[in-house]
Write a protein that holds these residues in place. Sequence first.
Motif, PDB file in Angstrom:
ATOM      1  N   ASP A 133      -5.827   3.212  -9.118  1.00 18.94           N
ATOM      2  CA  ASP A 133      -6.139   4.082  -7.980  1.00 18.94           C
ATOM      3  C   ASP A 133      -4.838   4.485  -7.292  1.00 18.94           C
ATOM      4  OD1 ASP A 133      -7.108   5.447  -5.837  1.00 18.94           O
ATOM      5  OD2 ASP A 133      -8.222   3.783  -4.952  1.00 18.94           O
ATOM      6  N   TRP A 134      -4.497   5.764  -7.414  1.00 20.55           N
ATOM      7  CA  TRP A 134      -3.266   6.294  -6.835  1.00 20.55           C
ATOM      8  C   TRP A 134      -3.530   7.097  -5.565  1.00 20.55           C
ATOM      9  CZ3 TRP A 134       1.804   5.649  -8.576  1.00 20.55           C
ATOM     10  CH2 TRP A 134       1.948   4.979  -9.788  1.00 20.55           C
ATOM     11  N   SER A 135      -4.751   7.081  -5.084  1.00 15.86           N
ATOM     12  CA  SER A 135      -5.094   7.940  -3.952  1.00 15.86           C
ATOM     13  C   SER A 135      -4.238   7.651  -2.729  1.00 15.86           C
ATOM     14  CB  SER A 135      -6.577   7.797  -3.605  1.00 15.86           C
ATOM     15  OG  SER A 135      -6.904   6.446  -3.297  1.00 15.86           O
ATOM     16  N   ALA A 136      -3.874   6.383  -2.507  1.00 15.35           N
ATOM     17  CA  ALA A 136      -3.038   6.051  -1.348  1.00 15.35           C
ATOM     18  C   ALA A 136      -1.664   6.691  -1.475  1.00 15.35           C
ATOM     19  CB  ALA A 136      -2.919   4.536  -1.202  1.00 15.35           C
ATOM     20  N   TYR A 137      -1.084   6.666  -2.672  1.00 14.32           N
ATOM     21  CA  TYR A 137       0.241   7.248  -2.868  1.00 14.32           C
ATOM     22  C   TYR A 137       0.226   8.763  -2.669  1.00 14.32           C
ATOM     23  CZ  TYR A 137       1.953   2.837  -4.824  1.00 14.32           C
ATOM     24  OH  TYR A 137       2.350   1.532  -4.992  1.00 14.32           O
ATOM     25  N   ASP A 138      -0.911   9.399  -2.945  1.00 18.29           N
ATOM     26  CA  ASP A 138      -1.011  10.852  -2.843  1.00 18.29           C
ATOM     27  C   ASP A 138      -1.430  11.322  -1.454  1.00 18.29           C
ATOM     28  OD1 ASP A 138      -0.419  11.038  -5.546  1.00 18.29           O
ATOM     29  OD2 ASP A 138      -2.521  11.009  -6.150  1.00 18.29           O
ATOM     30  N   SER A 139      -1.757  10.417  -0.568  1.00 16.66           N
ATOM     31  CA  SER A 139      -2.375  10.801   0.696  1.00 16.66           C
ATOM     32  C   SER A 139      -1.350  11.252   1.735  1.00 16.66           C
ATOM     33  CB  SER A 139      -3.180   9.625   1.264  1.00 16.66           C
ATOM     34  OG  SER A 139      -2.317   8.574   1.667  1.00 16.66           O
ATOM     35  N   GLN A 155      11.846  18.789  -9.645  1.00 15.54           N
ATOM     36  CA  GLN A 155      12.531  17.608 -10.176  1.00 15.54           C
ATOM     37  C   GLN A 155      11.767  16.301  -9.961  1.00 15.54           C
ATOM     38  OE1 GLN A 155      16.260  18.172  -8.126  1.00 15.54           O
ATOM     39  NE2 GLN A 155      17.291  18.892  -9.982  1.00 15.54           N
ATOM     40  N   HIS A 156      10.992  16.190  -8.883  1.00 13.70           N
ATOM     41  CA  HIS A 156      10.350  14.902  -8.584  1.00 13.70           C
ATOM     42  C   HIS A 156       8.860  15.027  -8.298  1.00 13.70           C
ATOM     43  CE1 HIS A 156      14.286  13.011  -8.373  1.00 13.70           C
ATOM     44  NE2 HIS A 156      14.695  14.012  -7.611  1.00 13.70           N
ATOM     45  N   TYR A 157       8.259  16.174  -8.578  1.00 12.35           N
ATOM     46  CA  TYR A 157       6.859  16.387  -8.213  1.00 12.35           C
ATOM     47  C   TYR A 157       5.949  15.285  -8.746  1.00 12.35           C
ATOM     48  CZ  TYR A 157       2.154  18.223  -8.083  1.00 12.35           C
ATOM     49  OH  TYR A 157       0.800  18.352  -7.864  1.00 12.35           O
ATOM     50  N   GLY A 158       5.188  14.666  -7.836  1.00 13.13           N
ATOM     51  CA  GLY A 158       4.153  13.704  -8.208  1.00 13.13           C
ATOM     52  C   GLY A 158       4.632  12.341  -8.631  1.00 13.13           C
ATOM     53  N   LEU A 159       5.948  12.111  -8.699  1.00  6.79           N
ATOM     54  CA  LEU A 159       6.487  10.845  -9.212  1.00  6.79           C
ATOM     55  C   LEU A 159       6.820   9.924  -8.036  1.00  6.79           C
ATOM     56  CD1 LEU A 159       8.869  12.284 -11.957  1.00  6.79           C
ATOM     57  CD2 LEU A 159       6.399  11.829 -12.083  1.00  6.79           C
ATOM     58  N   ARG A 160       6.083   8.844  -7.916  1.00  5.83           N
ATOM     59  CA  ARG A 160       6.248   7.925  -6.803  1.00  5.83           C
ATOM     60  C   ARG A 160       6.779   6.579  -7.271  1.00  5.83           C
ATOM     61  NH1 ARG A 160       6.921  10.990  -2.701  1.00  5.83           N
ATOM     62  NH2 ARG A 160       5.222  11.296  -1.236  1.00  5.83           N
ATOM     63  N   ARG A 161       7.704   6.018  -6.488  1.00  2.00           N
ATOM     64  CA  ARG A 161       8.116   4.637  -6.724  1.00  2.00           C
ATOM     65  C   ARG A 161       7.050   3.715  -6.155  1.00  2.00           C
ATOM     66  NH1 ARG A 161      13.741   4.972  -3.825  1.00  2.00           N
ATOM     67  NH2 ARG A 161      13.712   2.709  -4.005  1.00  2.00           N
ATOM     68  N   VAL A 162       6.692   2.718  -6.926  1.00  4.97           N
ATOM     69  CA  VAL A 162       5.609   1.813  -6.539  1.00  4.97           C
ATOM     70  C   VAL A 162       6.077   0.882  -5.419  1.00  4.97           C
ATOM     71  CG1 VAL A 162       4.200  -0.118  -7.347  1.00  4.97           C
ATOM     72  CG2 VAL A 162       4.450   1.936  -8.749  1.00  4.97           C
ATOM     73  N   ARG A 163       5.200   0.674  -4.468  1.00  2.99           N
ATOM     74  CA  ARG A 163       5.484  -0.245  -3.365  1.00  2.99           C
ATOM     75  C   ARG A 163       5.191  -1.669  -3.843  1.00  2.99           C
ATOM     76  NH1 ARG A 163       5.864   0.442   2.313  1.00  2.99           N
ATOM     77  NH2 ARG A 163       5.158  -1.378   3.506  1.00  2.99           N
ATOM     78  N   LEU A 164       6.158  -2.554  -3.643  1.00  5.40           N
ATOM     79  CA  LEU A 164       6.050  -3.937  -4.107  1.00  5.40           C
ATOM     80  C   LEU A 164       5.368  -4.802  -3.044  1.00  5.40           C
ATOM     81  CD1 LEU A 164       9.643  -4.259  -5.606  1.00  5.40           C
ATOM     82  CD2 LEU A 164       7.515  -3.671  -6.798  1.00  5.40           C
ATOM     83  N   PRO A 165       4.887  -5.999  -3.430  1.00  5.22           N
ATOM     84  CA  PRO A 165       4.202  -6.871  -2.463  1.00  5.22           C
ATOM     85  C   PRO A 165       5.045  -7.236  -1.245  1.00  5.22           C
ATOM     86  CG  PRO A 165       3.772  -7.614  -4.700  1.00  5.22           C
ATOM     87  CD  PRO A 165       4.795  -6.526  -4.804  1.00  5.22           C
ATOM     88  N   ASN A 166       6.359  -7.228  -1.385  1.00  6.48           N
ATOM     89  CA  ASN A 166       7.217  -7.580  -0.245  1.00  6.48           C
ATOM     90  C   ASN A 166       7.467  -6.404   0.694  1.00  6.48           C
ATOM     91  OD1 ASN A 166       8.974  -5.975  -1.687  1.00  6.48           O
ATOM     92  ND2 ASN A 166      10.441  -7.589  -2.158  1.00  6.48           N
ATOM     93  N   GLY A 167       6.809  -5.267   0.430  1.00  2.00           N
ATOM     94  CA  GLY A 167       6.950  -4.109   1.289  1.00  2.00           C
ATOM     95  C   GLY A 167       8.065  -3.166   0.895  1.00  2.00           C
ATOM     96  N   ARG A 168       8.925  -3.564  -0.044  1.00  2.00           N
ATOM     97  CA  ARG A 168       9.999  -2.697  -0.522  1.00  2.00           C
ATOM     98  C   ARG A 168       9.498  -1.863  -1.702  1.00  2.00           C
ATOM     99  NH1 ARG A 168      14.962  -4.166   1.387  1.00  2.00           N
ATOM    100  NH2 ARG A 168      16.020  -3.209  -0.380  1.00  2.00           N
ATOM    101  N   TYR A 169      10.329  -0.932  -2.133  1.00  2.00           N
ATOM    102  CA  TYR A 169       9.967  -0.090  -3.276  1.00  2.00           C
ATOM    103  C   TYR A 169      10.718  -0.563  -4.521  1.00  2.00           C
ATOM    104  CZ  TYR A 169       8.044   3.013   0.258  1.00  2.00           C
ATOM    105  OH  TYR A 169       7.312   3.525   1.296  1.00  2.00           O
ATOM    106  N   GLU A 170      10.115  -0.323  -5.653  1.00  2.00           N
ATOM    107  CA  GLU A 170      10.794  -0.653  -6.901  1.00  2.00           C
ATOM    108  C   GLU A 170      12.111   0.127  -6.999  1.00  2.00           C
ATOM    109  OE1 GLU A 170       9.284   1.095 -10.540  1.00  2.00           O
ATOM    110  OE2 GLU A 170       7.820   2.248  -9.373  1.00  2.00           O
ATOM    111  N   ARG A 171      12.992  -0.349  -7.847  1.00  2.00           N
ATOM    112  CA  ARG A 171      14.284   0.307  -8.027  1.00  2.00           C
ATOM    113  C   ARG A 171      14.109   1.709  -8.610  1.00  2.00           C
ATOM    114  NH1 ARG A 171      18.207  -3.265 -11.492  1.00  2.00           N
ATOM    115  NH2 ARG A 171      19.487  -1.419 -11.104  1.00  2.00           N
TER     116      ARG A 171
END
Length: 802
Positions: free
Chosen positions: A375-381, A272-288
């Motif tokens: 570059d998505w390497s950080a999200y996949d690490s 259901q969610h493989y590989g799908l990441r919510r982007v981290r925003l500049p304020n340290g929170r995640y997008e909705r």
Amino acid sequence: MAEPGGSGVGMAGGGGMIEPSLGNALPYFMPLVIFPLLTAAALYGGWWIVGPVVFLGLANPLDSMLGSEERSMNPKKTLESQLLGYKLAVWSWAALWPVALVFSLWQILVAGHLAAWEVAVMALVLAGVAQAIFVVGHELVHRRSVWERRLGELLLSSVSYATYSTEHVYIHHALVGTPADLGSAPKGQSFWHYFPREVKSNLVGSWRFERDRLARRHLPVWHYTNPFWRYGLETALWYALVYWMGGAVAAAVYAILSLGVIFSMKLINYVQHYGLRRVRLPNGRYERIQPRHSWNADYKFTNWFNYNVQRHPDHHGTARRRYPLLQHQDGDASPQLPGNYTQMAGLAVFPKRWFETMDPLVDRWRAHFYPEIDDWSAYDSPAYAARPEAFETIAMILGCAPRFAEWINRNPELLDSLKQQEFTDLDLPDGFGPDSDFEAIARRGLALLYWTREFGVSQMKQQIAEFPVQDAGEAVEAALNWSNEKVFQIGMHTLRGNLSPMEAGTPLSNVAEASIASVLSSVEEEFAERRAAPAGSGVVAVVLGDLASGEMAPGDGLEVVLVYEGGPVDHFEALCRSFRDALRALSRGSLLFSPLSGGREEPAGRSLAEFSEHHRSAGSAAELRSLTRARCVFAAGDPDIGNRFNQARREILAHAAAREDLIAELRAGNPDTSEPQLSSFEVMRGGLEDIERTARLLQLSVAGDAPDSPAPDAVDVFQTARKRGLVSESAAERLAEAARMWRNLRGALRLVGGSGFDPGTASAKTETLIARSCGQEDPEALTRAIREKASSAAAEIDALSA
């Protein structure tokens, strides 16, 4: 296209509208057909068992025949009362399952009319039917009415997983698409790695959530409102029933089958969610949370059969929306699976095929929804999964330093060392000074002062000594963990420009010396408790090469010579073997040393007399050269043994039989005629090896071996030769500049890429980091500097040789 922080939840993303009616609700009653088929199979066995098996196998063929369903109901215009037929379908399944399960268990375990093979097949059929528990239970635990939620819990407890009620609603839905939700598998993680971690996380996470919720209400964890009382009681009742019917063996089989049902449910979660990441925003929170963070599959039959569970993207946007109101999300709103859940679950158990199918779709999803991220390497690490709060640091490391990336992915706890005060006090924040240049100078000054002046070997030894250890093995472990933290901190200062790689060589060498000395001291103390050393005897550990001259870089070999004086010989040979074993253990898993081999062909240690005799008469030129940089880092017993070793070393350098051979080798010119370039800076004419060769030649034949510097680096040798008038000031400066350049370059390459790193394959960010570590603005400037320094150094070396 919606922005990362915007809301993507809305009406149907394609197709028309469908009206709520009994006729449209009838297909959702189709899953109830399994219950009469199951009852007949349990009563009569034989060919009757084929019925539920065939029914469960209809999904893929009928999906192919009926295709997809993109129509959706209008949730704003549909009244709750209009959904009664749809609700009856789910309520009926939930009510019939416990009855059917108890009846089937009775026929299997008590009635005794089924053959062994029929019992086995019926058990598997029950497990297959039970997979729908998570579909129906999932639907019910999201409802407002308490009785529906309790009914969902009862269903889930029948497969030993009532805790899903807490974990799914309160943890998964809040954290989906982030590293904190282990149910959201990152790209590249196989299901077999995912499954045990996800199950453990669900159990532990749900317990912690309920514990913390009670604590906020100032209630103890054993308070009766803790739902774990219900979960445990409901699950225990099912096992008690099975045990009463069939005994301990039946209960054990029931547990295994429940695990199989959980396994199939986790397969769906993985999909259901493989590989799908919510982007981290500049304020340290995640997008909705948006539809784009779940995979959609709108196959008609399997959505009837599974109560629209495949319309998962809309469910995460509106979790309280009942299943008939879930909206179809098209490719502009959500990524689309290439098959239904059954097909994708079958694919997920084969990681190679899964990655080949899904990873290109994940990449396409990223390019479509987040074109601004390249570059998505950080999200996949793995490092991000373990330490999401360190995202900025992880992204910086993965973007430019492959070796550091390997370190933090293997040991994410290294990132915790960046929170220690001795690091944070030096890594000053942006904006504290009038301009960026002032800030960079201040950071450099603080880091250089601390790591080269204030925090020396003695202070490091004191830190290591503060760790509580009970034996030499624990001392090795403590020193290893401590040294890895310090190496990582020093490396981070270097990556951020607070230290040059050459400047970092001093604290790295100090870390190595403190670790070696602390470990050997612990070994010697433990050894002395069993066999005390005779009076007047002693042993010394001497390091060679770059470690001795304070020019260490990560991945350097650990060259240590062990020399003793006095007797008995077997005592010191045993002690030296223990030293070697401890150093070998220290090098395993070290960020600083390359692993020592386990062979024992060479003697573990030598007596001082044997050492002197060997090097004076039989030692090779290579062995003699290694003694041009040799420094005592540990001594035990006779306090004067270190001085006697240094005296013997000076005599060996002056009178060894191999001295003339070594001088001849050092005088030999470099035949390399290739163009100077980054990849060959060590062996090219005027490169690092030529600089070191010239420095050792001056040390041996001209400048002498200064007693106060048993391990001079090349810069020290050239400056000493200049002071003695043996080399012109300009020549000494040019050679010293080349030595600094090559040491910075070597240190930078070792830091970012390791010993086998090919600069030709480096990314643009890595190339820029290497250039700036060497004092150059960009890779082109570094290339020019390499050619200039190599040419200048080669000319000076040729002049000295002449």
